[in-house]
Design an enzyme around this catalytic site. Structure first.
Site, PDB file in Angstrom:
ATOM      1  CB  THR A   1      -0.929  -0.012   1.224  1.00 27.57           C
ATOM      2  OG1 THR A   1      -1.769  -1.161   1.118  1.00 27.57           O
ATOM      3  CG2 THR A   1      -1.785   1.239   1.291  1.00 27.57           C
TER       4      THR A   1
ATOM      5  CG  HIS B   1      -5.250  -8.328   3.160  1.00 26.18           C
ATOM      6  ND1 HIS B   1      -4.179  -9.068   2.755  1.00 26.18           N
ATOM      7  CD2 HIS B   1      -4.958  -7.041   2.861  1.00 26.18           C
ATOM      8  CE1 HIS B   1      -3.265  -8.255   2.228  1.00 26.18           C
ATOM      9  NE2 HIS B   1      -3.716  -7.020   2.280  1.00 26.18           N
TER      10      HIS B   1
ATOM     11  CG  HIS C   1      -1.431  -3.464  -3.617  1.00 25.58           C
ATOM     12  ND1 HIS C   1      -2.442  -4.331  -3.296  1.00 25.58           N
ATOM     13  CD2 HIS C   1      -1.346  -2.594  -2.572  1.00 25.58           C
ATOM     14  CE1 HIS C   1      -2.925  -4.028  -2.114  1.00 25.58           C
ATOM     15  NE2 HIS C   1      -2.294  -2.957  -1.647  1.00 25.58           N
TER      16      HIS C   1
ATOM     17  CG  HIS D   1      -1.519  -7.337  -1.587  1.00 31.45           C
ATOM     18  ND1 HIS D   1      -0.525  -6.405  -1.479  1.00 31.45           N
ATOM     19  CD2 HIS D   1      -2.425  -7.026  -0.656  1.00 31.45           C
ATOM     20  CE1 HIS D   1      -0.826  -5.563  -0.518  1.00 31.45           C
ATOM     21  NE2 HIS D   1      -1.964  -5.911   0.008  1.00 31.45           N
TER      22      HIS D   1
HETATM   23 ZN   LIG Z   1      -2.967  -1.579  -0.404  1.00 38.21          ZN
END
Ligand SMILES: [Zn+2]
Length: 569
Positions: free
Chosen positions: A84, A307, A349, A495
């Site tokens: 992030t 997530h 992302h 990720h």
């Molecule tokens: Zn992020």
């Protein structure tokens, strides 16, 4: 010959040359005016895969953006360690983490022997006055942002950012923002204050909203289905030793505190972020003061859903429709301003669904591995091979390994190089590891003019590292592996990867009257900031990683010549 014919058909000889019989070209769209307001929106973890999966389903704001705007469904965060803080900073600066300095959400300071949050800034304090709150600010961001360039060129312009997360708001706002607000549960939106600044004055633009947050949104409403299509995605998965039902309301976890947090926050975080953006639009009268203003928004809840519950279940289904609705509200509000608006949408992302569901859907590579177990085995090998009495590798995440001494401080030479060499050899022998690099190799990777989808793993990681902040070893696991332990109701997937699911994101440029176009060429998220700087007619640094994308002539002419893609340094 071809060139002559084209010239003849567009010149005064057109009729004589018989060109009048050819298919008439549509009338050119009216040239857009220079925007009064630029709105930069990031959706956290909005992968190109997610965007494409839902494109045809959207009915509201996201349907309009992808139908009316210039859509790059094939854009890339060019760096390999996707998170992030780095991703938002790249959107704002036109530079990769190697050059804006925010190499991760955190890094390890081997001299001090401590973890450093990407935006840690002890010279600031939290406007709430909470002494336990993290002290954050833009100090660690070593590059300037689009907002900074705008303020430089036009000091009367206002730059305002709001997000669910501090690392989105502060990076998008940059060093000279008039306001950077982020959401804090049980409070509302806070910001950072420098010494001598009045916290109440800094919070004032959102004080009324914050009072409403406490009175109306706590506790948040129950998370229930609004779409039968989402309900149909319910299913029970075996994750680790748990039978976990993916569905709404989310399964109650064994430890309520852990899971209740994201479940609570994502009920209200994005809608409140939009409310905050509306309040800031009014407070600062953005776009209506005769100068160009910048409003940056990051919707963070998609990342929490990804997530916590994965990217392909009923939870993400409802989240996609919620976002569609929020973008509808945003566009409607912008249109009531009666000013020229340009909006750009992208993501910090992408993301990957949890491996148990991917395996059921036929993904043969989908597998969960325990990164900390791998690190333990590696440390045991190193202790034995090098006759050490301590573990010489430390990791904040399983892709970045730091060589440390018994006290957790950076190892000194020659032992550091020895540890790195032995560790690299051991890692490269493991089947789950795709590539492993020493930091020195990545720092010495030469620039090459190459499209983002053709970059090697080494080139991707080279965009992610910086001396003094990055780990001694950076490694990629095989595609499809997920490094998050099986902890349903907390995190089921992550990720961090250098592969397409995590790197590939959409970019959409939209303004009223934009030419509806899908452009399939791979472009980079570093291209956003120089593109916006060009169409606003403001100077950007000459050494950005991105390049200006040709959108339309906003009165500043075509992009400066840049025939070849920039060297990915
Ligand atoms: Zn992020």
């Amino acid at each position: 010959m071809t060139a002559f014919r084209i010239a003849a058909c567009t010149g005064a000889l057109a009729v004589l040359a018989g060109c009048a019989a050819s298919v008439p070209r549509p009338p050119p769209a009216a040239a857009p005016a220079k925007p009064d307001l630029v709105v930069m929106v990031a959706v956290d973890q909005y992968s190109a895969a997610l965007f494409n999966r839902w494109r045809s389903q959207y009915r509201d704001g996201l349907a309009r953006l992808q139908r009316e705007g210039i859509v790059y469904a094939n854009a890339y965060q060019t760096h390999g360690l996707t998170a992030t803080c780095p991703g938002h900073a790249t959107l704002a600066t036109g530079r990769t983490p190697a050059h804006h300095g925010l190499v991760g959400n955190a890094w390890y300071d081997g001299r001090a022997g401590r973890r450093v949050y990407c935006l840690a800034a002890p010279e600031y304090s939290d406007a709430r006055g909470d002494p336990k709150a993290l002290r954050v600010g833009p100090t660690n961001l070593v590059a300037s942002t689009l907002g900074d360039w705008l303020k430089q060129a036009s000091p009367g312009s206002r730059v305002v950012a709001v997000a669910g997360k501090d690392r989105a708001a502060i990076t998008l706002g940059g060093h000279r923002a008039d306001a950077s607000f982020w959401y804090v549960e049980d409070f509302g939106f806070t910001t950072y204050v420098a010494k001598g600044e009045d916290p109440a004055a800094k919070l004032a633009p959102l004080a009324a909203l914050n009072a409403r947050v406490r009175n109306e949104y706590l506790p948040p409403p129950a998370w229930t289905y609004r779409h039968d299509e989402c309900r149909a995605l319910e299913r029970v998965y075996r994750i680790g030793s748990t039978d976990w039902k993916s569905g709404l309301p989310p399964m109650v976890p064994a430890k309520p505190v852990e899971a209740a947090k994201p479940a609570r926050a994502l009920q209200v975080m994005d809608p409140l972020t939009l409310q905050a953006a509306f309040a800031l639009l009014e407070h600062y009268r953005l776009g209506r003061r005769g100068v160009t203003d910048l409003l940056a928004i990051s919707f963070s809840a998609t990342d929490l859903v990804g997530h916590g519950y994965g990217t392909a279940g009923p939870e993400m289904c409802e989240q996609m429709y919620l976002l569609d609705d929020l973008f509808g509200q945003l566009l409607a509000r912008l249109e009531t301003l009666g000013v020229d608006v340009l909006l750009v949408l992208s993501a910090d992302h992408g993301g990957t669904d949890f491996p148990e569901r991917r395996a059921l859907q036929g993904d043969a590579q989908a597998r969960r591995i325990d990164g900390s177990a791998l690190l333990r085995q590696l440390n045991a090998q190193l202790r034995q091979r090098l006759d050490l009495a301590y573990d010489p590798l430390f990791a904040l995440d399983p892709m970045q390994l730091y060589a440390v001494d018994a006290a957790g401080r950076r190892l000194v030479e020659p032992l550091r190089s020895r540890v790195v060499d032995v560790a690299l050899a051991a890692l490269r022998a493991r089947p789950e590891v795709a590539q492993a690099y020493a930091l020195e190799q990545l720092l010495a990777t030469p620039p090459r003019p190459v499209a983002p989808d053709a970059m090697t793993l080494r080139e991707r990681f080279a965009q992610s590292v910086r001396a003094g902040r990055s780990a001694d070893i950076v490694l990629a696991y095989q595609p499809g592996l997920v490094l998050v332990p099986a902890r349903p109701t907390r995190y089921v997937t992550g990720h961090p990867g250098p592969y397409d699911p995590d790197r590939r994101v959409p970019i959409v440029f939209w303004w009223p009257g934009a030419p509806a176009q899908d452009r399939i060429l791979p472009v980079a998220t570093t291209d956003i900031a120089p593109t916006l700087a060009h169409l606003l007619g403001i100077a950007a640094p000459a050494d950005l990683d991105g390049r200006c994308l040709e959108l339309a002539d906003f009165g500043t002419g075509p992009c400066p010549a840049a025939a070849a893609p920039p060297a990915r340094r």
